[in-house]
Design an enzyme around this catalytic site. Structure first.
Site, PDB file in Angstrom:
ATOM      1  N   PRO A   1     104.317   5.030  -6.648  1.00 32.59           N
ATOM      2  CA  PRO A   1     104.580   4.845  -5.204  1.00 32.59           C
ATOM      3  C   PRO A   1     103.850   3.625  -4.646  1.00 32.59           C
ATOM      4  O   PRO A   1     104.394   2.901  -3.823  1.00 32.59           O
ATOM      5  CB  PRO A   1     104.072   6.150  -4.586  1.00 32.59           C
ATOM      6  CG  PRO A   1     104.151   7.162  -5.683  1.00 32.59           C
ATOM      7  CD  PRO A   1     103.932   6.419  -6.968  1.00 32.59           C
TER       8      PRO A   1
ATOM      9  N   GLU B   1     112.851  -4.020 -13.300  1.00 35.13           N
ATOM     10  CA  GLU B   1     112.269  -4.689 -14.483  1.00 35.13           C
ATOM     11  C   GLU B   1     111.670  -6.054 -14.124  1.00 35.13           C
ATOM     12  O   GLU B   1     111.723  -7.004 -14.901  1.00 35.13           O
ATOM     13  CB  GLU B   1     113.282  -4.746 -15.625  1.00 35.13           C
ATOM     14  CG  GLU B   1     113.704  -3.321 -16.012  1.00 35.13           C
ATOM     15  CD  GLU B   1     114.315  -3.182 -17.367  1.00 35.13           C
ATOM     16  OE1 GLU B   1     113.953  -3.953 -18.256  1.00 35.13           O
ATOM     17  OE2 GLU B   1     115.155  -2.288 -17.524  1.00 35.13           O
TER      18      GLU B   1
HETATM   19  N1  CAA Z   1     103.345  -9.947 -23.495  1.00 37.47           N
HETATM   20  C1  CAA Z   1     102.139  -9.597 -23.977  1.00 37.47           C
HETATM   21  N2  CAA Z   1     100.998  -9.627 -23.220  1.00 37.47           N
HETATM   22  C2  CAA Z   1     101.134 -10.024 -21.940  1.00 37.47           C
HETATM   23  C3  CAA Z   1     102.378 -10.402 -21.382  1.00 37.47           C
HETATM   24  C4  CAA Z   1     103.518 -10.350 -22.233  1.00 37.47           C
HETATM   25  N3  CAA Z   1     104.723 -10.679 -21.770  1.00 37.47           N
HETATM   26  N4  CAA Z   1     102.196 -10.739 -20.093  1.00 37.47           N
HETATM   27  C5  CAA Z   1     100.890 -10.598 -19.844  1.00 37.47           C
HETATM   28  N5  CAA Z   1     100.240 -10.173 -20.960  1.00 37.47           N
HETATM   29  C6  CAA Z   1      98.815  -9.937 -21.130  1.00 37.47           C
HETATM   30  C7  CAA Z   1      98.015 -11.200 -20.831  1.00 37.47           C
HETATM   31  O1  CAA Z   1      97.900 -12.018 -21.968  1.00 37.47           O
HETATM   32  C8  CAA Z   1      96.692 -10.639 -20.388  1.00 37.47           C
HETATM   33  O2  CAA Z   1      95.973 -10.271 -21.562  1.00 37.47           O
HETATM   34  P1  CAA Z   1      94.363 -10.187 -21.599  1.00 37.47           P
HETATM   35  O3  CAA Z   1      93.968  -8.904 -20.988  1.00 37.47           O
HETATM   36  O4  CAA Z   1      94.042 -10.240 -23.051  1.00 37.47           O
HETATM   37  O5  CAA Z   1      93.840 -11.368 -20.831  1.00 37.47           O
HETATM   38  C9  CAA Z   1      97.079  -9.385 -19.667  1.00 37.47           C
HETATM   39  O6  CAA Z   1      98.372  -8.995 -20.145  1.00 37.47           O
HETATM   40  C10 CAA Z   1      97.141  -9.545 -18.156  1.00 37.47           C
HETATM   41  O7  CAA Z   1      98.012 -10.610 -17.871  1.00 37.47           O
HETATM   42  P2  CAA Z   1      98.176 -11.186 -16.406  1.00 37.47           P
HETATM   43  O8  CAA Z   1      96.812 -11.514 -15.867  1.00 37.47           O
HETATM   44  O9  CAA Z   1      99.198 -12.248 -16.421  1.00 37.47           O
HETATM   45  O10 CAA Z   1      98.719  -9.893 -15.627  1.00 37.47           O
HETATM   46  P3  CAA Z   1      98.957  -9.653 -14.072  1.00 37.47           P
HETATM   47  O11 CAA Z   1      98.295  -8.400 -13.681  1.00 37.47           O
HETATM   48  O12 CAA Z   1      98.672 -10.905 -13.295  1.00 37.47           O
HETATM   49  O13 CAA Z   1     100.538  -9.332 -14.027  1.00 37.47           O
HETATM   50  C11 CAA Z   1     102.894  -9.770 -13.915  1.00 37.47           C
HETATM   51  C12 CAA Z   1     101.501 -10.253 -14.373  1.00 37.47           C
HETATM   52  C13 CAA Z   1     103.869 -10.718 -14.593  1.00 37.47           C
HETATM   53  C14 CAA Z   1     103.085  -9.853 -12.400  1.00 37.47           C
HETATM   54  C15 CAA Z   1     103.138  -8.314 -14.415  1.00 37.47           C
HETATM   55  O14 CAA Z   1     102.321  -7.386 -13.731  1.00 37.47           O
HETATM   56  C16 CAA Z   1     104.564  -7.866 -14.250  1.00 37.47           C
HETATM   57  O15 CAA Z   1     105.424  -8.171 -15.077  1.00 37.47           O
HETATM   58  N6  CAA Z   1     104.893  -7.117 -13.155  1.00 37.47           N
HETATM   59  C17 CAA Z   1     106.215  -6.561 -12.944  1.00 37.47           C
HETATM   60  C18 CAA Z   1     106.295  -5.190 -13.521  1.00 37.47           C
HETATM   61  C19 CAA Z   1     107.732  -4.738 -13.675  1.00 37.47           C
HETATM   62  O16 CAA Z   1     108.572  -5.457 -14.184  1.00 37.47           O
HETATM   63  N7  CAA Z   1     107.989  -3.485 -13.266  1.00 37.47           N
HETATM   64  C20 CAA Z   1     109.271  -2.892 -13.416  1.00 37.47           C
HETATM   65  C21 CAA Z   1     109.119  -1.493 -13.984  1.00 37.47           C
HETATM   66  S1  CAA Z   1     110.428  -0.836 -14.944  1.00 37.47           S
HETATM   67  C22 CAA Z   1     111.731  -0.537 -13.915  1.00 37.47           C
HETATM   68  O17 CAA Z   1     112.136  -1.431 -13.265  1.00 37.47           O
HETATM   69  C23 CAA Z   1     112.353   0.820 -13.804  1.00 37.47           C
HETATM   70  C24 CAA Z   1     113.451   1.126 -14.733  1.00 37.47           C
HETATM   71  O18 CAA Z   1     113.499   2.227 -15.270  1.00 37.47           O
HETATM   72  C25 CAA Z   1     114.577   0.181 -14.998  1.00 37.47           C
END
Ligand code: CAA
Length: 392
Positions: free
Chosen positions: A139, A374
């Site tokens: 939420p 997503e």
């Molecule tokens: N692959 C592997 N590792 C990754 C990665 C990837 N694509 N992206 C980030 N990481 C790792 C980073 O390397 C980093 O690692 P360390 O801890 O070793 O440093 C760690 O993850 C944190 O990375 P960030 O600092 O970049 O993370 P952030 O908190 O700033 O978030 C973000 C970045 C891109 C905004 C991410 O939070 C994100 O993708 N948010 C969107 C989430 C999303 O798509 N939600 C949808 C849910 S599913 C849905 O829609 C419902 C359904 O059923 C269809």
């Protein structure tokens, strides 16, 4: 030298293999014959089309990209992309039911699961006997995935889950839920764990079933955990690896949503094209007006470009290289193409586009979610910016 290497990694041309052509023809036939005719009813009644799932299971595509030893078909990501597109052309609800199962649940079980977990969870999923769902958003946290508050406390050989998850595709219909939960809030994203939670677990219940603008048959609901025990054998990877599991899963999932967006855009275009040949105004069919011709031409140009970006991401995924940027490019562009083009298709239908006599209004409503789930378009821009600015 660096440029030559990066160019080498970018395939500029490809041809469909016989297998890819065959899968397109097969799924197109099923989707147009079976799913398209009931798509309006599924939408109107917010009905989960279980019979569509059963037919996909009977067609052996529920485990399409996984090896045959797990009951999969051992096909490549491009085949998967083609299947999602063909489903979305006919019925977007069915395409998301399928992609949430394959990309968001079965895939991480295949990648991060032990052999025992693959046998226990993946095999029945590939056979279509069990349906998957992915539970990351809450939420109070969607784009900021690391802020998840649902807790998993390890007690003996079980995690005890407490909290809620939102926007769960396949909602009340799924059997296995891939849940991302926090083991230690002070560790932020490094405290997350990925757990497979089975329907019927104690303290696991369903909240509100959402009343949605589009993909109305896909069963989207909140799920709730109250002291829900989850055996440690259901953990994917290790404690603290949950965020990585989620991000890698979403990279693949975004290709699925890009494929869905291409399918929605192409499906709406096909209807608009047909209508433009039938509808007359001012003494000629409307496809003879340049205004309509240009709209159709512009739209098909964008759809083809979106499809190629999607294929590019699929090919990168199959080559085993990191494909986060390619997936974000594809999802961002394809979802925005789907949205603006379905609006144009409604325009071509005029008043008939605004009512349910024709399916284009449904395509327009279905397109909107591809810009949100997503990872919103804004999140895709963050991912792309992080990659392109890294080299500056
Ligand atoms: N692959 C592997 N590792 C990754 C990665 C990837 N694509 N992206 C980030 N990481 C790792 C980073 O390397 C980093 O690692 P360390 O801890 O070793 O440093 C760690 O993850 C944190 O990375 P960030 O600092 O970049 O993370 P952030 O908190 O700033 O978030 C973000 C970045 C891109 C905004 C991410 O939070 C994100 O993708 N948010 C969107 C989430 C999303 O798509 N939600 C949808 C849910 S599913 C849905 O829609 C419902 C359904 O059923 C269809």
């Amino acid at each position: 030298m660096a440029i030559a290497t990066s160019l080498k990694d970018q395939p500029l041309t490809f041809e469909y293999s016989e297998e890819q052509m065959l899968i397109r023809e097969t799924i197109n036939e099923i989707a147009q014959k079976e799913f398209a005719p009931r798509a309006a009813e599924v939408d109107k009644n917010h009905r989960f089309p279980r019979e569509n799932w059963d037919l996909l299971a009977a067609s052996d595509v529920c485990g399409l990209p996984f090896p045959e030893q797990y009951g999969g078909a051992g096909l490549d990501s491009l085949c998967y992309s083609i299947v999602v597109e063909e489903l979305a052309k006919a019925c977007a609800t069915t395409s998301v039911m399928y992609s949430a199962h394959v990309s968001l649940t079965a895939k991480p079980i295949y990648i991060f699961g032990t052999e025992e977990q693959r046998q226990r969870f993946l095999v029945p999923m590939c056979q279509g006997k069990k349906l998957g769902a992915f539970a990351l958003s809450e939420p109070g946290s969607g784009s900021d995935a690391a802020a998840a508050r649902c807790t998993a406390v390890l007690k003996g050989d079980h995690f005890i889950l407490n909290g809620s998850k939102n926007w769960i595709t396949n909602g009340i219909e799924a059997d296995y839920y891939l849940v991302l939960a926090q083991t230690d809030a002070t560790l932020k994203h490094r405290g997350l764990v990925a757990l497979v939670v089975e329907k019927g677990s104690p303290g696991f219940s369903f909240g509100k079933l959402e009343d949605k603008l589009g993909i109305r048959g896909s069963s989207t609901c909140q799920i709730l955990f109250e002291d829900t025990p989850v055996p440690i054998e259901n953990m994917l990877g290790s404690i603290g690896e949950g965020f990585k599991v989620a991000m890698l899963t979403l990279d693949g999932g975004r290709i699925g949503i890009a494929s869905q967006a291409v399918g929605i855009a192409q499906g709406a275009w096909d209807h608009a094209f047909k209508y433009s040949k039938e509808r007359s105004a001012f003494g000629k069919t409307i496809n003879q007006f340049q205004a309509i011709q240009f709209m159709l031409a512009d739209m098909q140009t964008e759809i083809d470009a979106a499809r190629l970006l999607t294929y590019h991401a699929s090919l990168a995924q199959d080559r085993g290289v990191k494909f986060s940027k390619e997936a974000a490019h594809a999802k961002l562009y394809a979802s925005e193409v789907a949205m603006r083009n379905t609006v144009k298709c409604v325009q071509i239908f005029g008043g008939y586009g605004f009512v349910t006599d024709y399916p284009v209004e449904r395509y327009m409503r279905d397109a909107k979610i591809t810009e949100i789930y997503e990872g919103t378009s804004e999140v895709q821009r963050i991912v792309i910016a992080n990659h392109v600015l890294k080299g500056m």
